[in-house]
Write an enzyme that holds these catalytic residues in place. Structure first.
Site, PDB file in Angstrom:
ATOM      1  N   GLY A  75       0.770  -1.239   0.000  1.00 19.38           N
ATOM      2  CA  GLY A  75       0.000   0.000   0.000  1.00 19.38           C
ATOM      3  C   GLY A  75       0.796   1.279   0.000  1.00 19.38           C
ATOM      4  N   TRP A  77       2.474   2.894  -2.334  1.00 16.97           N
ATOM      5  CA  TRP A  77       2.233   3.817  -3.447  1.00 16.97           C
ATOM      6  C   TRP A  77       0.883   4.516  -3.316  1.00 16.97           C
ATOM      7  CZ3 TRP A  77       4.399   2.875  -8.991  1.00 16.97           C
ATOM      8  CH2 TRP A  77       5.796   2.758  -8.907  1.00 16.97           C
ATOM      9  N   ASP A  94      -5.151  -6.256  -5.944  1.00 17.40           N
ATOM     10  CA  ASP A  94      -4.050  -7.175  -5.682  1.00 17.40           C
ATOM     11  C   ASP A  94      -4.624  -8.548  -5.363  1.00 17.40           C
ATOM     12  OD1 ASP A  94      -1.590  -8.444  -4.488  1.00 17.40           O
ATOM     13  OD2 ASP A  94      -0.854  -6.392  -4.650  1.00 17.40           O
ATOM     14  N   ASP A 134       3.706  -1.325  -9.550  1.00 18.57           N
ATOM     15  CA  ASP A 134       5.000  -1.643  -8.964  1.00 18.57           C
ATOM     16  C   ASP A 134       5.137  -3.162  -8.853  1.00 18.57           C
ATOM     17  OD1 ASP A 134       7.493  -0.839  -7.960  1.00 18.57           O
ATOM     18  OD2 ASP A 134       6.811  -0.986  -5.880  1.00 18.57           O
ATOM     19  N   LYS A 174       7.020  -0.957 -13.232  1.00 24.92           N
ATOM     20  CA  LYS A 174       8.352  -1.484 -12.948  1.00 24.92           C
ATOM     21  C   LYS A 174       8.781  -2.429 -14.066  1.00 24.92           C
ATOM     22  CE  LYS A 174       9.337  -2.989  -8.783  1.00 24.92           C
ATOM     23  NZ  LYS A 174       9.283  -3.859  -7.586  1.00 24.92           N
TER      24      LYS A 174
END
Length: 223
Positions: A75, A77, A94, A134, A174
């Site tokens: 969490g 970000w 997620d 990410d 990423k």
């Protein structure tokens, strides 16, 4: 478990049942200034500073109204988004359970699920201005395999972004050393006005991670 070392560095004693690799990881965590800073400032992970640094360079969070955080756990970000854009609607998704974050709607669901784009867009109240990822695939220790698995996630994230972004929106993901594959970069350049790579200072020097930053979404059917 640990003791002071030279120069104030914390050394970790090898404990029974702990592998040398896990000992090195724990020692690195204990001596990481970003880990210490995250704890002091209330962020759930040191990764928060990667987004803060990317935002300083690319102004990602200025004026955003709707943000999607792919792979939101734990969490950090989303916490940064809430701090920098407190009026923005934020939705995270997620496979892992995530503790509630004030002002963030969280779905425990695979973002590749066919229901995901509709659910997230509905929760946001409209198309997103920013899609963040990410995520990285679980590594197996084989560099080529790890790269392919992570790039597959990036490509899926880019396709997802193409479904939910508003014109002018941005996508941040990423990637690993070498950046996004040429085919993916070409596709992103077709869909976005600018595509750049960056390695924020918070990324460890020995880490292979970089980020691809695609800004100025041209809209579906354009480009």
């Amino acid at each position: 478990m640990s003791r002071g070392g030279s120069g104030g560095r914390t050394r970790v004693r090898t404990a029974r049942g702990r592998s040398p690799q896990s000992t090195r990881w724990l020692e690195r965590q204990l001596n990481d200034p970003y880990v210490k800073r995250a704890k002091a400032e209330g962020f759930r992970s040191r990764a928060a500073y990667k987004l803060l640094e990317l935002n300083e360079k690319f102004a990602l969070l200025g004026g955003v109204r709707r943000v999607v955080d792919l792979g939101v756990a734990p969490g950090g970000w989303s916490q940064v988004v809430r701090q920098k854009a407190p009026k923005a609607a934020v939705v995270g998704i997620d496979l892992l359970p995530v503790d509630p974050i004030d002002g963030v709607t969280i779905f425990q669901l695979d973002f590749l699920n066919e229901r995901a784009p509709g659910l997230l867009t509905e929760a946001l109240g409209g198309p997103a201005d920013l899609v963040l990822s990410d995520m990285a695939a679980n590594t197996v220790g084989h560099p080529q395999t790890d790269h392919l698995r992570t790039m597959a996630l990036v490509e899926a994230g880019a396709m997802f972004a193409g479904e939910v972004l508003a014109p002018g929106g941005a996508f941040v993901a990423k990637v690993l050393a070498g950046g996004a594959d040429s085919a993916l970069v070409a596709e992103l350049k077709r869909q976005f006005a600018t595509v750049k790579h960056a390695k924020p200072p918070a990324s460890r020097k020995d880490s292979s991670e970089w980020y691809v930053i695609a800004q100025g979404f041209k809209g579906r059917g354009e480009g």
